[in-house]
Design a protein around this motif. Structure first.
Motif, PDB file in Angstrom:
ATOM      1  N   GLY A 236       0.837  -1.198   0.000  1.00  0.00           N
ATOM      2  CA  GLY A 236       0.000   0.000   0.000  1.00  0.00           C
ATOM      3  C   GLY A 236       0.867   1.241   0.000  1.00  0.00           C
ATOM      4  O   GLY A 236       2.103   1.175   0.078  1.00  0.00           O
ATOM      5  N   LEU A 237       0.224   2.389  -0.086  1.00  0.00           N
ATOM      6  CA  LEU A 237       0.948   3.644  -0.206  1.00  0.00           C
ATOM      7  C   LEU A 237       1.756   3.996   1.039  1.00  0.00           C
ATOM      8  O   LEU A 237       2.647   4.842   0.964  1.00  0.00           O
ATOM      9  CB  LEU A 237      -0.018   4.776  -0.547  1.00  0.00           C
ATOM     10  CG  LEU A 237      -0.663   4.695  -1.939  1.00  0.00           C
ATOM     11  CD1 LEU A 237      -1.689   5.807  -2.119  1.00  0.00           C
ATOM     12  CD2 LEU A 237       0.398   4.759  -3.039  1.00  0.00           C
ATOM     13  N   GLU A 238       1.470   3.359   2.173  1.00  0.00           N
ATOM     14  CA  GLU A 238       2.345   3.558   3.332  1.00  0.00           C
ATOM     15  C   GLU A 238       3.729   3.002   3.054  1.00  0.00           C
ATOM     16  O   GLU A 238       4.738   3.630   3.385  1.00  0.00           O
ATOM     17  CB  GLU A 238       1.774   2.890   4.583  1.00  0.00           C
ATOM     18  CG  GLU A 238       2.749   2.939   5.762  1.00  0.00           C
ATOM     19  CD  GLU A 238       2.186   2.411   7.058  1.00  0.00           C
ATOM     20  OE1 GLU A 238       2.963   2.303   8.025  1.00  0.00           O
ATOM     21  OE2 GLU A 238       0.978   2.114   7.129  1.00  0.00           O
ATOM     22  N   ASP A 239       3.788   1.823   2.443  1.00  0.00           N
ATOM     23  CA  ASP A 239       5.061   1.136   2.269  1.00  0.00           C
ATOM     24  C   ASP A 239       5.813   1.553   1.011  1.00  0.00           C
ATOM     25  O   ASP A 239       7.039   1.646   1.024  1.00  0.00           O
ATOM     26  CB  ASP A 239       4.843  -0.372   2.247  1.00  0.00           C
ATOM     27  CG  ASP A 239       4.518  -0.931   3.619  1.00  0.00           C
ATOM     28  OD1 ASP A 239       4.685  -0.213   4.615  1.00  0.00           O
ATOM     29  OD2 ASP A 239       4.080  -2.108   3.692  1.00  0.00           O
ATOM     30  N   THR A 240       5.103   1.746  -0.076  1.00  0.00           N
ATOM     31  CA  THR A 240       5.771   2.106  -1.328  1.00  0.00           C
ATOM     32  C   THR A 240       4.804   2.834  -2.257  1.00  0.00           C
ATOM     33  O   THR A 240       3.594   2.582  -2.222  1.00  0.00           O
ATOM     34  CB  THR A 240       6.323   0.849  -2.041  1.00  0.00           C
ATOM     35  OG1 THR A 240       7.074   1.241  -3.200  1.00  0.00           O
ATOM     36  CG2 THR A 240       5.207  -0.099  -2.462  1.00  0.00           C
ATOM     37  N   LEU A 241       5.346   3.711  -3.053  1.00  0.00           N
ATOM     38  CA  LEU A 241       4.557   4.394  -4.072  1.00  0.00           C
ATOM     39  C   LEU A 241       4.736   3.743  -5.441  1.00  0.00           C
ATOM     40  O   LEU A 241       4.075   4.126  -6.399  1.00  0.00           O
ATOM     41  CB  LEU A 241       4.971   5.868  -4.161  1.00  0.00           C
ATOM     42  CG  LEU A 241       4.961   6.674  -2.864  1.00  0.00           C
ATOM     43  CD1 LEU A 241       5.393   8.119  -3.147  1.00  0.00           C
ATOM     44  CD2 LEU A 241       3.591   6.638  -2.204  1.00  0.00           C
ATOM     45  N   MET A 242       5.636   2.738  -5.500  1.00  0.00           N
ATOM     46  CA  MET A 242       6.058   2.176  -6.784  1.00  0.00           C
ATOM     47  C   MET A 242       5.490   0.795  -7.048  1.00  0.00           C
ATOM     48  O   MET A 242       5.404  -0.041  -6.142  1.00  0.00           O
ATOM     49  CB  MET A 242       7.578   2.100  -6.841  1.00  0.00           C
ATOM     50  CG  MET A 242       8.281   3.441  -6.778  1.00  0.00           C
ATOM     51  SD  MET A 242      10.085   3.263  -6.842  1.00  0.00           S
ATOM     52  CE  MET A 242      10.403   2.386  -5.320  1.00  0.00           C
ATOM     53  N   LEU A 243       5.163   0.559  -8.298  1.00  0.00           N
ATOM     54  CA  LEU A 243       4.808  -0.766  -8.775  1.00  0.00           C
ATOM     55  C   LEU A 243       6.091  -1.586  -8.993  1.00  0.00           C
ATOM     56  O   LEU A 243       7.194  -1.036  -8.952  1.00  0.00           O
ATOM     57  CB  LEU A 243       4.031  -0.642 -10.089  1.00  0.00           C
ATOM     58  CG  LEU A 243       2.658   0.035  -9.972  1.00  0.00           C
ATOM     59  CD1 LEU A 243       2.141   0.431 -11.355  1.00  0.00           C
ATOM     60  CD2 LEU A 243       1.669  -0.890  -9.257  1.00  0.00           C
ATOM     61  N   PRO A 244       5.974  -2.881  -9.224  1.00  0.00           N
ATOM     62  CA  PRO A 244       7.178  -3.698  -9.408  1.00  0.00           C
ATOM     63  C   PRO A 244       8.093  -3.220 -10.538  1.00  0.00           C
ATOM     64  O   PRO A 244       9.304  -3.425 -10.479  1.00  0.00           O
ATOM     65  CB  PRO A 244       6.604  -5.088  -9.719  1.00  0.00           C
ATOM     66  CG  PRO A 244       5.283  -5.105  -9.046  1.00  0.00           C
ATOM     67  CD  PRO A 244       4.748  -3.712  -9.184  1.00  0.00           C
ATOM     68  N   ASP A 245       7.528  -2.578 -11.552  1.00  0.00           N
ATOM     69  CA  ASP A 245       8.354  -2.108 -12.667  1.00  0.00           C
ATOM     70  C   ASP A 245       8.948  -0.730 -12.423  1.00  0.00           C
ATOM     71  O   ASP A 245       9.610  -0.159 -13.302  1.00  0.00           O
ATOM     72  CB  ASP A 245       7.546  -2.097 -13.973  1.00  0.00           C
ATOM     73  CG  ASP A 245       6.360  -1.138 -13.934  1.00  0.00           C
ATOM     74  OD1 ASP A 245       6.178  -0.425 -12.921  1.00  0.00           O
ATOM     75  OD2 ASP A 245       5.594  -1.108 -14.928  1.00  0.00           O
ATOM     76  N   GLY A 246       8.744  -0.166 -11.236  1.00  0.00           N
ATOM     77  CA  GLY A 246       9.320   1.126 -10.904  1.00  0.00           C
ATOM     78  C   GLY A 246       8.437   2.316 -11.210  1.00  0.00           C
ATOM     79  O   GLY A 246       8.765   3.447 -10.829  1.00  0.00           O
ATOM     80  N   GLN A 247       7.304   2.072 -11.864  1.00  0.00           N
ATOM     81  CA  GLN A 247       6.384   3.163 -12.143  1.00  0.00           C
ATOM     82  C   GLN A 247       5.612   3.540 -10.875  1.00  0.00           C
ATOM     83  O   GLN A 247       5.397   2.716  -9.998  1.00  0.00           O
ATOM     84  CB  GLN A 247       5.387   2.737 -13.237  1.00  0.00           C
ATOM     85  CG  GLN A 247       6.036   2.422 -14.576  1.00  0.00           C
ATOM     86  CD  GLN A 247       6.704   3.633 -15.201  1.00  0.00           C
ATOM     87  OE1 GLN A 247       6.089   4.690 -15.329  1.00  0.00           O
ATOM     88  NE2 GLN A 247       7.969   3.480 -15.573  1.00  0.00           N
ATOM     89  N   ILE A 248       5.196   4.805 -10.798  1.00  0.00           N
ATOM     90  CA  ILE A 248       4.401   5.250  -9.660  1.00  0.00           C
ATOM     91  C   ILE A 248       2.992   4.685  -9.778  1.00  0.00           C
ATOM     92  O   ILE A 248       2.348   4.803 -10.824  1.00  0.00           O
ATOM     93  CB  ILE A 248       4.349   6.790  -9.587  1.00  0.00           C
ATOM     94  CG1 ILE A 248       5.762   7.353  -9.409  1.00  0.00           C
ATOM     95  CG2 ILE A 248       3.453   7.243  -8.436  1.00  0.00           C
ATOM     96  CD1 ILE A 248       6.454   6.928  -8.138  1.00  0.00           C
ATOM     97  N   ALA A 249       2.525   4.071  -8.707  1.00  0.00           N
ATOM     98  CA  ALA A 249       1.177   3.489  -8.713  1.00  0.00           C
ATOM     99  C   ALA A 249       0.119   4.575  -8.725  1.00  0.00           C
ATOM    100  O   ALA A 249       0.304   5.648  -8.146  1.00  0.00           O
ATOM    101  CB  ALA A 249       0.993   2.609  -7.484  1.00  0.00           C
ATOM    102  N   THR A 250      -1.002   4.281  -9.359  1.00  0.00           N
ATOM    103  CA  THR A 250      -2.119   5.222  -9.373  1.00  0.00           C
ATOM    104  C   THR A 250      -2.734   5.352  -7.992  1.00  0.00           C
ATOM    105  O   THR A 250      -3.074   6.454  -7.553  1.00  0.00           O
ATOM    106  CB  THR A 250      -3.193   4.755 -10.367  1.00  0.00           C
ATOM    107  OG1 THR A 250      -2.610   4.670 -11.671  1.00  0.00           O
ATOM    108  CG2 THR A 250      -4.373   5.716 -10.390  1.00  0.00           C
ATOM    109  N   ASP A 251      -2.875   4.216  -7.297  1.00  0.00           N
ATOM    110  CA  ASP A 251      -3.530   4.226  -5.990  1.00  0.00           C
ATOM    111  C   ASP A 251      -3.239   2.911  -5.276  1.00  0.00           C
ATOM    112  O   ASP A 251      -2.496   2.053  -5.777  1.00  0.00           O
ATOM    113  CB  ASP A 251      -5.035   4.446  -6.135  1.00  0.00           C
ATOM    114  CG  ASP A 251      -5.706   3.438  -7.059  1.00  0.00           C
ATOM    115  OD1 ASP A 251      -5.107   2.379  -7.341  1.00  0.00           O
ATOM    116  OD2 ASP A 251      -6.847   3.713  -7.507  1.00  0.00           O
ATOM    117  N   ASN A 252      -3.829   2.741  -4.096  1.00  0.00           N
ATOM    118  CA  ASN A 252      -3.641   1.517  -3.330  1.00  0.00           C
ATOM    119  C   ASN A 252      -4.140   0.289  -4.079  1.00  0.00           C
ATOM    120  O   ASN A 252      -3.516  -0.775  -4.022  1.00  0.00           O
ATOM    121  CB  ASN A 252      -4.369   1.639  -1.990  1.00  0.00           C
ATOM    122  CG  ASN A 252      -3.616   2.455  -0.979  1.00  0.00           C
ATOM    123  OD1 ASN A 252      -2.582   2.045  -0.454  1.00  0.00           O
ATOM    124  ND2 ASN A 252      -4.132   3.644  -0.682  1.00  0.00           N
TER     125      ASN A 252
END
Length: 240
Positions: A208-224
């Motif tokens: 979740g956004l507490e732990d990381t803002l990034m998806l596995p490919d390094g892109q910023i996630a849109t949301d939780n």
């Protein structure tokens, strides 16, 4: 079990979809559960956006999230930064009018036993936060509440993609034998290697956004919810 950690001690300045207000937490929780989360961890916020144990803030967050995600366990933080001192944290907890299903207690922080005792006396499950790089495992081993906690949060503070899994293995070795089920998680770039390790070892995990803002490919996630969906895919791949 896959827990979603919705916001943490972050500010909305760090991510455009970081949920803060009760209605935002409710939507984020509902979307994350729809994406595959089975448990929710959140930080109730005061009007200025800081983490709070205030009974009104806690009740408002819990009420909103439970209405949006009925039947899903919801937990909150009790981190030392939420109040000036241990006595203040304990007083706030005892004043709660609506109780979470569980609450995290960080055992490297002062007053962990007192805070955990207050929660247990209310019937609130305790997640024992054991951070890597601290003496929390030593304090927890001596705690009178060691056998009463809901689970152990093995928290890997190594934020690097290359070193987090190794740090996680060392932390798990220090926790063995565990007195309760383990939820293993990392943070920042280390979140995904640690999640893969948790899946391989059969531990509960969180994202979740507490732990990381990034998806596995390094892109910023849109949301939780996007983080949860990616985590589900990782867990399924690692569990084959």
């Amino acid at each position: 079990m896959l827990q979603v950690c919705l916001n943490g001690a972050r500010s909305p300045r760090e991510h455009f979809h970081l949920p803060v207000r009760p209605e935002e937490l409710a939507k984020a929780a509902a979307d994350a559960v729809a994406a595959g989360a089975t448990d929710v961890h959140l930080h109730p916020k005061s009007a200025d956006g800081t983490d709070s144990l205030d009974p009104h803030a806690v009740a408002a967050a819990l009420r909103a999230v439970r209405a949006a995600a009925p039947g899903v366990a919801v937990g909150v933080t009790t981190g030392a930064w939420t109040a000036p001192d241990t006595a203040s944290r304990v007083r706030a907890i005892k004043a709660w009018t609506l109780l979470p299903d569980h609450a995290s207690v960080n055992w490297h922080e002062p007053g962990a036993d007192e805070v955990a005792g207050a929660l247990l006396n209310l019937g609130v499950g305790v997640e024992a936060g054991i951070y890597s790089g601290t003496d929390a495992d030593h304090h927890f081993r001596l705690s009178p509440h060691r056998s009463r906690v809901l689970r152990v949060l093995a928290e890997v503070t190594d934020r690097s993609a290359g070193g987090a899994a190794t740090t996680a293995e060392a932390l798990l070795a220090r926790l063995h034998p565990a007195s309760a089920p383990i939820l293993l998680h990392g943070e920042a770039a280390g979140a995904w290697p640690v999640l893969r390790l948790a899946a391989r070892r059969g531990f509960a995990a969180r994202i979740g956004l507490e732990d990381t803002l990034m998806l596995p490919d390094g892109q910023i996630a849109t949301d939780n919810a996007e983080l949860v969906a990616a985590a589900r895919a990782v867990v399924e791949a690692e569990s084959r």
